[in-house]
Design a protein around this motif. Structure first.
Motif, PDB file in Angstrom:
ATOM      1  N   MET A  83       0.828  -1.198   0.000  1.00 48.57           N
ATOM      2  CA  MET A  83       0.000   0.000   0.000  1.00 48.57           C
ATOM      3  C   MET A  83       0.856   1.238   0.000  1.00 48.57           C
ATOM      4  N   VAL A  84       0.334   2.272  -0.599  1.00 39.24           N
ATOM      5  CA  VAL A  84       1.052   3.556  -0.658  1.00 39.24           C
ATOM      6  C   VAL A  84       1.228   4.093   0.761  1.00 39.24           C
ATOM      7  N   ASN A  85       2.375   4.697   1.015  1.00 43.30           N
ATOM      8  CA  ASN A  85       2.725   5.298   2.310  1.00 43.30           C
ATOM      9  C   ASN A  85       2.901   4.244   3.399  1.00 43.30           C
ATOM     10  N   GLN A  86       3.139   2.986   3.019  1.00 39.52           N
ATOM     11  CA  GLN A  86       3.416   1.941   3.994  1.00 39.52           C
ATOM     12  C   GLN A  86       4.662   1.178   3.578  1.00 39.52           C
ATOM     13  N   THR A  87       5.349   0.586   4.562  1.00 35.80           N
ATOM     14  CA  THR A  87       6.612  -0.105   4.304  1.00 35.80           C
ATOM     15  C   THR A  87       6.465  -1.612   4.363  1.00 35.80           C
ATOM     16  N   VAL A  88       5.280  -2.107   4.633  1.00 30.92           N
ATOM     17  CA  VAL A  88       5.064  -3.547   4.740  1.00 30.92           C
ATOM     18  C   VAL A  88       4.804  -4.103   3.347  1.00 30.92           C
ATOM     19  N   LEU A  89       5.629  -5.082   2.948  1.00 24.24           N
ATOM     20  CA  LEU A  89       5.524  -5.712   1.642  1.00 24.24           C
ATOM     21  C   LEU A  89       4.834  -7.067   1.809  1.00 24.24           C
ATOM     22  N   HIS A  90       3.802  -7.294   1.056  1.00 30.77           N
ATOM     23  CA  HIS A  90       3.062  -8.553   1.094  1.00 30.77           C
ATOM     24  C   HIS A  90       3.395  -9.355  -0.159  1.00 30.77           C
TER      25      HIS A  90
END
Length: 992
Positions: free
Chosen positions: A719-726
């Motif tokens: 998601m934009v503005n987030q650092t978590v990669l799924h």
């Protein structure tokens, strides 16, 4: 009669086929018609209030105000029957449906715009004055008024009325109380002098009348009706049409009388002369009246009797001729069998002015029927094959237009009246909806709206508003002119036929003609097809019909085909939400409160089976909090809301306030939170495939030398503005290639194999060089890649046996036995031959210990033990035999005593009944009766112990069943039993 109706049907169908533009179906009329339905029933009374741009309709238990423009509901007021009156009605009237409040009178008072409302009120009519702009508001200083003479008791009776400028109310109806005789009357109410009515129960005044209309013309009130003709009774019962006249300034016959002094009536005649001009055909049943004050003409519609021929006529009368007929002498009758003859006495001219009648001695308590007959001023306009129900008249630039509604309510016909008294049919509109049966369809009232040129019609279930013209159907200038519709004119600027209140036709009716059907019927279009189901591009279902363009007869002008080739009607309309209303007001007090707002499914409303709206109709939210004055000195105001913690995906905002007093603890909430940015964040994705990876080694391949490989697709999203990669894998692909990977074939799956079977035995034998083991599997799909059979070398056998345990040892002796113990245990063991074994190495089992002597040792018997057991058994048998003999002897002695007592009882009974001719053996087993005049009778019965006892009784009914008697002991002397012992016996001691 059947042939007549068939000819009528063929005639109507030929008219429709010949001229499609003159016939308007119900579905086509819906495009311009307004229909009001809200679940109410029995719509009847109508008031058109053009000054306030509204229409007021009366129904069962309700009054409704409708907007004159868009026909929406402004107000609906419920006025039900009073509880006491409804209860009385239900107890006395068989038709419970009549015990409601049917609104049958609606009259608008001109001076203050007050509305008079009268209802049947469960056979107890009442009236009220209400504000016309607020039906729920009663006019001040006005209370409930008796409705007798103003509204009918029964909703099926008619009521005609007229409220004149002075506020006096004239009504004509039939009173039918729950108990009493039907009373037909014409009445004046709300008069400044006194209330007057017609003579009660006098057939010379009114004889079973059917009232049609009341008109106010100059200083007189005219009531039009039909009744049984008294002057025609000598020739049989016949119906005549009448008009009665009353002076507005009538003050009654006497000081304390409530009867009109100026009442008189005369016959109205509408006839069609035959070809010889000698005989005529009379239309006797008056049905509808329409008055044109601009020309002082009265238009009357007459019908033939319903049980006779089908036909109607319209006759026109002048007011001047009507007034002259009321100068004719009265008719009198010397006796009930005599003819009606003119009154011989000379009559003075009657005057009607504000000063009262000139000759007070003229009291028509005797003759009220005048000898004059009102004849039509013009030729009768005859309409074959229909019965007229309602007649409306409109004038437009010197052209008279007649609107005729049939009695069955099926058609509305529009006619133009030519100067030579010829009727021209302009339009015929179908009024009945297809889904309603003819039995349930009826037109109650119809009124013309002069301002908008529309007609309002009330039925049992709906209210209709119909425009007087449908000019849009006339597509060309030629057809618009040929239709000769006075309401339609051709607009050159817009190139269309439009509705106009000012007719473009010549104002002189001498040059006005009937429609040119040749031009109209050959306008370039074929007739419309039948309606069929269709769908729009958006998926909504509709009813459609089509037509094709053809050249007109004898014409080459293709421009006549103007308009739509496809016509749609009754389309599904899915419901849509309206805008949210404003938030409700919040109370201006300290604390927290909720406010709400609503929306409705009216943008548009669902119609024709369209979908309803889905969602909330109501929302709630907190009102802005108001801090009380006692808290304002302790708490600061709320700070602004902080920035949302997230730009998307659901964040939180906070605001705070502080406690301003240090030495006092604040108990209020100092921090508030609320959600923000609840919308989902945008997602960025990347798709990657892994490298091809071999999934089996070469030694596992079949002889075809193929290679199997797979690769996986990974979807990376963040998601934009987030650092978590799924990262997730969503698909796996397979391929089968040769050893050189030159020829590869990709598959979504390699086929489904079953599980491998167990390895078989070594062949030819274990330890032999070249011995192999084999296992197999099966393909569960149509095609599988891989080997079906696998083999392995088994030249070296396993170094240990299949079982890791040694054999079990023998069972041990019973251990730990002593003299007071009966049972103990024994065991056996085995050894584990490897490092790990599954199961128990020791087992235990119960066993018996030795007892005092070897008697019980392992259940063995010696010779001494056998002899000892036999002796004990012999002694026990002897003791049992002695006990049985003693018991038998006691029971035998008791039986002998019982038989002796029973024999003595029988002898005593036989001696007491010496009068009986039978012995004890021959007598009845159940009863022994003595003479009625001797000693008390005795009846034998069984007591609780089973013996007979004597029962003294004067009168006794015995019902005895042998199955209910306990068994008696053996009696050697009793040879037989009476036949009465096998029957139910009813014994009456007195009768015996």
């Amino acid at each position: 009669m059947v042939v007549f109706y068939l000819l009528l049907l063929v005639n109507i169908c030929s008219i429709i086929a010949e001229n499609e533009l003159q016939f308007v179906s119900y579905n086509a009329s819906l495009q311009t018609m307004r229909v009001h339905r809200n679940g109410d029933e029995a719509f009847d009374a109508i008031v058109v209030d053009e000054e306030q741009n509204q229409i007021i309709i009366g129904a069962k238990n309700a009054i409704t105000r409708l907007s004159l423009d868009d026909f929406h509901v402004r107000e609906r007021f419920v006025w039900e029957s009073q509880v006491d009156d409804a209860n009385i009605c239900r107890n006395q009237v068989k038709l419970v449906n009549e015990c409601e409040n049917y609104i049958r009178v609606l009259a608008l008072r001109p001076r203050d715009r007050s509305l008079l409302v009268c209802g049947t009120n469960a056979y107890h009519p009442i009236c009220t004055w209400r504000r016309s702009d607020s039906l729920s508001t009663l006019v001040s200083n006005e209370n409930l008024i008796s409705g007798d003479g103003k509204s009918p008791f029964n909703s099926h009776y008619t009521a005609v009325y007229h409220l004149i400028e002075t506020g006096e109310f004239y009504s004509a109806t039939n009173n039918e109380p729950v108990f009493g005789i039907q009373d037909s009357l014409i009445q004046r109410s709300f008069s400044q002098t006194k209330q007057l009515r017609t003579q009660q129960h006098d057939s010379n005044w009114l004889k079973n009348p059917y009232f049609v209309r009341i008109l106010s013309i100059k200083q007189y009130i005219y009531t039009f009706f039909r009744e049984i003709a008294l002057e025609h009774l000598s020739c049989g019962t016949n119906i005549y049409s009448r008009v009665a006249r009353i002076c507005k300034y009538d003050d009654g016959t006497m000081k304390y009388s409530d009867t009109f002094r100026s009442f008189s009536k005369l016959r109205i005649q509408c006839s069609k002369k035959s070809s010889n001009e000698v005989t005529s055909f009379d239309f006797n049943e008056l049905q509808s009246i329409s008055f044109d004050p601009s020309s002082n003409l009265i238009y009357a519609a007459f019908n033939l009797p319903k049980h006779g021929l089908v036909g109607s006529a319209i006759c026109v009368y002048t007011v001047e001729e009507l007034e002259n007929m009321f100068k004719s002498p009265f008719l009198i009758q010397k006796s009930n069998e005599s003819f009606w003859l003119p009154h011989p006495a000379k009559q003075e001219t009657e005057s009607c002015d504000a000063s009262g009648l000139k000759d007070e001695s003229m009291t028509p308590l005797g003759p009220v029927l005048r000898s004059g007959v009102l004849q039509p001023s013009f030729n009768a306009l005859v309409l074959d094959n229909i019965h007229i129900g309602h007649l409306l008249v409109d004038q437009l630039n010197g052209i008279t237009v007649l609107f005729v509604i049939t009695l069955d309510g099926l058609w509305l016909r529009k006619y133009s009246l030519l100067s030579d008294q010829t009727l021209c049919l302009l339009e015929q509109i179908d009024l009945k909806p297809p889904m309603i049966s003819i039995e349930n369809w009826k037109i109650n009232k119809a009124e013309m709206i002069a301002k908008t040129k529309e007609i309002v019609i009330t039925t049992h279930t709906s209210v209709l508003k119909i425009p007087v013209a449908r000019c849009d159907r006339l597509k060309t200038n030629e057809i618009c002119s040929a239709s000769m519709d006075p309401y339609c004119t051709w607009d050159n600027s817009r190139q269309r036929c439009v509705f106009s209140k000012i007719s473009s036709l010549v104002t002189s009716s001498e040059n006005f003609k009937c429609p040119n059907l040749d031009i109209i019927s050959n306008g370039g279009w074929t007739s419309w097809s039948n309606w069929f189901a269709c769908e729009q591009e958006t998926g909504e279902k509709c009813q459609c019909r089509t037509r094709t363009c053809t050249q007109a007869k004898g014409r080459l002008n293709a421009t006549l085909c103007q308009g739509q080739r496809i016509e749609m009607s009754q389309c599904e309309i899915h419901g849509g939400w309206s805008s949210w209303s404003a938030w409700s007001s919040c109370p201006q007090v300290c604390g927290k409160f909720l406010r709400s707002r609503t929306r409705t499914c009216t943008n548009p409303s669902p119609r024709n089976h369209g979908r309803v709206c889905i969602g909330l109709e109501r929302e709630e939210d907190w009102c802005p909090e108001i801090i009380c004055s006692s808290d304002s000195s302790r708490l600061s105001v709320w700070s602004e809301w902080s920035q949302c913690s997230k730009s998307c995906g659901g964040g939180i905002q906070k605001r705070t306030r502080t406690c301003l007093v240090d030495n006092e603890k604040c108990h209020e909430c100092l921090q508030e939170t609320r959600p923000c940015n609840q919308h989902s964040c945008p997602v960025e994705q990347a798709i990657l495939w892994s490298n091809w990876t071999q999934i089996r080694s070469n030694d596992e391949m079949s002889s075809d030398d193929i290679k199997m490989e797979s690769r996986t697709r990974f979807v990376c999203s963040m998601m934009v503005n987030q650092t978590v990669l799924h990262i997730k894998s969503d698909q796996t692909m397979f391929r089968v290639c040769d050893n050189e990977r030159n020829d590869c074939q990709e598959k979504e799956s390699l086929g489904q194999w079953s599980q491998w079977s167990d390895w078989g035995e070594c062949y030819p034998s274990c330890g032999t060089a070249g011995s192999v083991q084999t296992r197999r599997r099966q393909c569960m799909d149509n095609q599988c890649f891989g080997k079906e059979v696998e083999k392995r070398d088994c030249s070296i056998c396993p170094s240990h046996p299949k079982s890791n345990w040694s054999c079990w040892s023998d069972w041990s002796q019973c251990s730990a036995c002593n003299s007071f113990q009966f049972y103990s245990t024994k065991y056996r063991t085995r050894l584990c031959l490897t490092n790990s074994c599954a199961g128990l190495s020791r087992e235990e089992r119960a066993c018996s210990c030795p007892f005092i002597s070897p008697f019980f040792d392992q259940y063995r018997f010696t010779l001494i033990q056998t002899l000892f057991t036999s002796l004990i058994s012999f002694l026990f048998g002897c003791l049992l035999s002695l006990s049985v003999c003693a018991l038998y002897k006691r029971r035998y002695s008791s039986s002998k005593s019982y038989q002796r007592n029973f024999a003595e009882y029988l002898r005593e009974s036989t001696s007491n009944s010496s009068s009986s001719p039978r012995t004890a053996i021959d007598s009845d087993t159940f009863t022994t009766l003595s003479n009625h005049n001797q000693t008390t009778m005795k009846f034998r019965s069984f007591d609780s112990s089973g013996y007979f006892k004597d029962i003294p009784s004067r009168k006794l009914n015995l019902y005895m069943n042998p199955r209910d008697i306990p068994p008696s002991p053996p009696q050697p002397t009793l040879k037989r039993t009476s036949i009465m012992s096998s029957m139910k016996t009813n014994l009456d001691a007195d009768d015996l």
